[in-house]
Design an enzyme around this catalytic site. Structure first.
Site, PDB file in Angstrom:
ATOM      1  N   GLU A  54       0.844  -1.197   0.000  1.00 20.38           N
ATOM      2  CA  GLU A  54       0.000   0.000   0.000  1.00 20.38           C
ATOM      3  C   GLU A  54       0.878   1.245   0.000  1.00 20.38           C
ATOM      4  OE1 GLU A  54      -3.820   1.993   2.333  1.00 20.38           O
ATOM      5  OE2 GLU A  54      -2.850   0.242   3.181  1.00 20.38           O
ATOM      6  N   ALA A 110       1.816  -0.077  10.628  1.00 22.68           N
ATOM      7  CA  ALA A 110       1.440  -1.464  10.354  1.00 22.68           C
ATOM      8  C   ALA A 110       0.636  -1.491   9.064  1.00 22.68           C
ATOM      9  CB  ALA A 110       0.620  -2.048  11.515  1.00 22.68           C
ATOM     10  N   GLU A 118      -5.571  -2.568  12.721  1.00 27.19           N
ATOM     11  CA  GLU A 118      -5.280  -3.414  11.562  1.00 27.19           C
ATOM     12  C   GLU A 118      -6.214  -4.612  11.492  1.00 27.19           C
ATOM     13  OE1 GLU A 118      -3.474  -1.975   9.514  1.00 27.19           O
ATOM     14  OE2 GLU A 118      -2.647  -0.511  10.896  1.00 27.19           O
ATOM     15  N   GLU A 127      -9.849   4.229   6.159  1.00 28.40           N
ATOM     16  CA  GLU A 127      -9.006   4.693   7.250  1.00 28.40           C
ATOM     17  C   GLU A 127      -9.771   5.512   8.289  1.00 28.40           C
ATOM     18  OE1 GLU A 127      -6.367   3.424   7.820  1.00 28.40           O
ATOM     19  OE2 GLU A 127      -5.580   2.691   5.923  1.00 28.40           O
TER      20      GLU A 127
END
Length: 892
Positions: A124, A265, A301, A323
């Site tokens: 990502e 992460a 996560e 997000e």
């Protein structure tokens, strides 16, 4: 290395669905740090809703060996970072590609790279194209089967997404593992790991009765530091299934800790890669903040498995879809884990502090952008506080407007409609509104969605008028938003405004709006949708009303309510809303600092404010964690964002003078608090003990400050002894920080001792560098020390954690050391930006943002900062990531 100095603008309005879909991806890796061979077999279908077009695949820093279509050679060409096949033979076909990459040369840490003898990936946002040629965009979702082959001695652990379906031995000391992920996913969620690791394992049974294997992989020697991470993972699984009915959906869930990582992460499907900072913790090496961060990031996560993986973004402009929503979810999880109402309030205050110190300045700087951006050059630059923290505030406002049960219903409808799809922010908002058709959100959905489209922090002005004879109180509200790039005019937002009214004695008043039949409690949420609105409360027993507005920080705005210091003292002493009680103390501190800056004078703390702080400190009913927050003065970073033409040196001197006054005026109270709130039992990283340690460490810092100023050696000596004897890292670090920030003589031996004790603990060394980088500046000593530490044998720019520990501590956390009248800080910044950019553009672009707010500086800082930015801009070889930040900083 390919450099993209002038990357093209990508615009949201130009979005088109892909011309081809990749349905299956069968990948095989022959792993080696010097040269890894990647073989891919892609099952592709043409998107029949579009005209026939060439197939375009992304690829960067790849050595192409072979291209076949349905087993036959095919004509192709390469243009820049694209592999183009002009005329695929059919609407459905198989594409085979073989290429090589060199992980050990990949210092960008994007794609497949080497770290500590192992091989890891970070895909990502656009790292998969640095592994093999692919349609590297989030709306192309495929089912992956991955075979990994490598030297068994070098890489005894071979991991990828999904479920392990086969493993075995190969010739010449090699072995293989085959993984299959049954859930379609975009390429940014792909991951592999090949390394010499050990695992903590635990089985859990979910509510469905299924058993799942949980594994946390770390380097040998670190296994004893994984218990808290495992407990956090289990708690996250239990919470998500209980709160939102979202179960773990794979046979196993894996976390891998890696030393070299650009982010905190990554939520790759079933195989989360983590910066070691957010996995490893022991009492001796990790602070309460570290333990808390691990719980939060592990949860974040894991929660992405549904809000990000099962439903992902149609395009990168929708980044906050996953997000912002997942930050909200991890915030809610952390508040639930904290337990008590007081501990939940402390969590909320911490989240708002982060928003104000990171996102509000972003809204006022050159990188201002909406939660859903309209244009970008490098998507890596938009992993911002606006997308994450402000995005979470948008979700929180939805939660406020529809209620807890309504929000759960909205989440359920969202998954019912979109599971397995790549969608937009609009589709999430629509699902939430459709599940709550009678809510203010549904009634004003178009107004609410302006939050996604408009940059900037709205300004809310409130004015109250009382009528003693009629018992009426009218609250007049107006909102505005300053122009930003491409948005000269902004429309009103929907603002949920939580409100209470107190009398002068601090008693909450029953609230009845005009037109209502009876009062309905002491708190209401007013919904503002216009530029100006008024709300009238009736039946009040007194005209002397103190409004408590924006309770719980119910909307991310800048509030100007005209309250006097006397009003704020009432709220600070009596408000039933813990956030506004803390906010009142902060505003009193800000008022004192602003007055000192306006009059170019040493701040003098009002005696009533000092006495209120003493009362608060001694109040047995208040949580020590709340006391620590309320007694901590507003940061220089926050205050600087509230003042135009800021002189960082004057602000620092004013705040230091206020700290000196508090240290002196409350000396006896600090001594009492230090003794009274000591943790007597064994160490636990829970909310209760963490609050006690936070308050005792604040008290110790104030006591050492006062002692150094008065020439008394007792408290510095006690702090040094506490540093040596501490049974946990929180107290050890608190003691040494007290010495370092007060510039006590014992700071030097304490620093030397800390390095000697923990020279083999990378994460503790990061703390050692960071505490020196953010130490209170005095006479240029801190800046000089930072320059010396650049030459320390344990310092390296190649490791993001180490670079952040020292460099970001200076530019992001120590304005007085950074903003020097001789411009040396800006020269240092420019040199480091250029140096970092040649190694790791993502890290460089984030560091480059240290001068985002240069236009808000007074002279001579402003001109010197612009000169430093211009010097970086003059470098033609800058990466696209850094070029975008620098160019935007210089735009008029």
């Amino acid at each position: 290395m390919m450099r993209e100095g002038t990357a093209p603008l990508i615009r949201r309005e130009d979005y088109l669905a892909p011309a081809y879909w990749i349905r299956r991806a069968d990948l095989c890796f022959d792993l080696d740090a010097t040269k890894t061979i990647v073989s891919s077999k892609l099952t592709i279908e043409r998107n029949t809703t579009q005209d026939v077009q060439p197939l375009k695949l992304h690829g960067e820093d790849l050595n192409l060996l072979r291209v076949l279509v349905d087993g036959h050679s095919v004509s192709f060409r390469q243009e820049g970072a694209l592999l183009i096949i002009d005329a695929p033979a059919a609407d459905a076909f198989t594409l085979e590609i073989r290429n090589t990459v060199s992980p050990e040369k990949n210092t960008q840490l994007s794609g497949l790279y080497a770290s500590g003898g192992g091989l890891y990936t970070q895909c990502e946002a656009e790292g998969f194209r640095r592994i093999t040629f692919f349609q590297d965009r989030p709306d192309v979702m495929a089912v992956y089967t991955v075979t990994l082959r490598g030297d068994k001695k070098k890489y005894p652990v071979l991991l990828s997404n999904g479920n392990l379906v086969e493993q075995g031995e190969l010739d010449a000391g090699r072995h293989y593992a085959k993984w299959h992920d049954p859930f379609p996913k975009p390429s940014y969620l792909f991951a592999i790991v090949a390394a010499n690791l050990v695992a903590r394992e635990q089985w859990v049974r979910t509510r469905s009765g299924k058993d799942h294997l949980l594994q946390i992989f770390v380097k040998r020697g670190d296994l004893d530091k994984t218990e808290h991470a495992m407990n956090s993972l289990i708690a996250s699984i239990v919470w998500d299934e209980a709160r939102f009915k979202l179960p773990l959906d794979l046979e196993r869930f894996m976390i891998v800790a890696v030393d070299d990582f650009n982010m905190g992460a990554m939520e790759n499907k079933g195989l989360n890669l983590f910066n070691t900072k957010f996995v490893l913790a022991s009492t001796a090496t990790a602070t309460d903040v570290d333990f808390d961060g691990i719980e939060s990031v592990v949860a974040h996560e894991y929660f992405h498995n549904w809000t990000g993986n099962r439903i992902t973004c149609r395009d990168w402009f929708q980044l906050s879809l996953k997000e912002g929503l997942t930050v909200f979810r991890d915030q809610e999880f952390s508040m639930d884990m904290a337990g008590s109402a007081s501990a939940r309030a402390v969590r909320r205050i911490g989240d708002v502090r982060t928003l104000r110190e990171r996102q509000f300045p972003e809204d006022g700087g050159p990188m201002a952008h909406p939660v859903r951006p309209d244009v970008y050059q490098a998507i890596d630059n938009f992993y911002t506080a606006t997308v994450y923290e402000k995005g979470a505030e948008l979700v929180r406002m939805m939660h406020t407007l529809v209620g807890r049960e309504g929000f759960a219903a909205g989440m359920g409808l969202y998954f019912e409609r979109h599971d397995g799809q790549a969608v937009t922010c609009d589709e999430f908002a629509q699902a939430m509104a459709d599940a709550n058709p009678h809510s203010a959100l549904a009634q004003h959905l178009d107004v609410f969605k302006r939050w996604y489209a408009q940059a900037g922090t709205p300004r809310l002005v409130a004015h109250g008028e009382s009528d003693a004879e009629s018992g009426r109180y009218t609250l007049r509200l107006s909102q505005s938003n300053t122009p930003s790039a491409g948005q000269p005019y902004k429309q009103p937002n929907l603002l949920p405004i939580a409100i209470g009214l107190l009398d002068r004695n601090g008693q909450p008043l029953q609230l009845q709006l005009e037109g209502e039949d009876a009062p309905a409690g002491t708190e209401r949420v007013l919904v503002m949708t216009e530029a100006e609105q008024s709300f009238t409360f009736i039946g009040l027993p007194t005209a002397d009303v103190v409004p408590s507005l924006l309770r719980g920080f119910s909307a991310p705005v800048l509030l100007k309510d005209g309250l006097s210091d006397a009003d704020l003292l009432v709220l600070m002493a009596h408000d039933t809303d813990a956030f506004n009680r803390w906010e009142a103390a902060q505003r009193l501190g800000v008022n004192a600092l602003r007055a000192a800056l306006t009059h170019d004078d040493t701040p003098v703390l009002d005696a009533a404010f000092v006495e209120a702080l003493r009362t608060l400190l001694r109040d047995p009913s208040l949580d020590p964690a709340f006391k620590e927050l309320a007694l901590t003065l507003p940061s220089e970073i926050y205050v600087a964002d509230l003042v135009e033409n800021i002189d960082p040196q004057r602000l620092h001197a004013a705040r230091e003078a206020m700290l000196d006054q508090l240290a002196s005026a409350l000396q006896a109270d600090w001594a009492w608090a230090f003794e009274h709130y000591q943790v007597r039992g064994g160490y636990l990283p829970n909310a209760e003990q963490s609050g006690q340690r936070a308050l005792t460490n604040l008290a110790l810092a104030m006591l050492v400050r006062h002692a150094v100023a008065s020439g008394d050696n007792v408290w510095p000596g006690r702090a040094y002894q506490r540093f040596k004897d501490a049974s946990n890292m929180t107290d050890r670090l608190g003691a040494i920080e007290a010495l370092v920030n007060a510039h006590a003589e014992l700071a030097t031996p304490a620093l030397e001792r800390m390095h000697a004790l923990f020279k083999d603990e990378a994460l503790v060394l990061d703390k050692w560098f960071a505490l020196q980088g953010r130490a209170a500046e005095r006479g240029g000593k801190v800046f000089a020390r930072i320059k010396q530490l650049m030459q320390h044998p344990d310092f390296t720019l190649g490791n993001p954690n180490r670079a952040r520990a020292l460099l970001f501590s200076l530019t992001a956390m120590n304005p007085a050391a950074f903003h020097r009248t001789d411009a040396a800080g800006y020269v240092f910044w420019a040199d480091r930006v250029i140096e970092l950019d040649a190694i790791n553009p993502q890290l460089a672009s984030r560091f480059a943002r240290g001068l985002d707010r240069w236009r808000n500086l007074a002279e001579p800082y402003r001109s010197a900062a612009r000169e430093a930015i211009a010097r970086v801009a003059a470098k033609p070889e800058l990466s696209g990531d850094t070029r975008e930040i620098i160019d935007r900083a210089l735009q008029d």
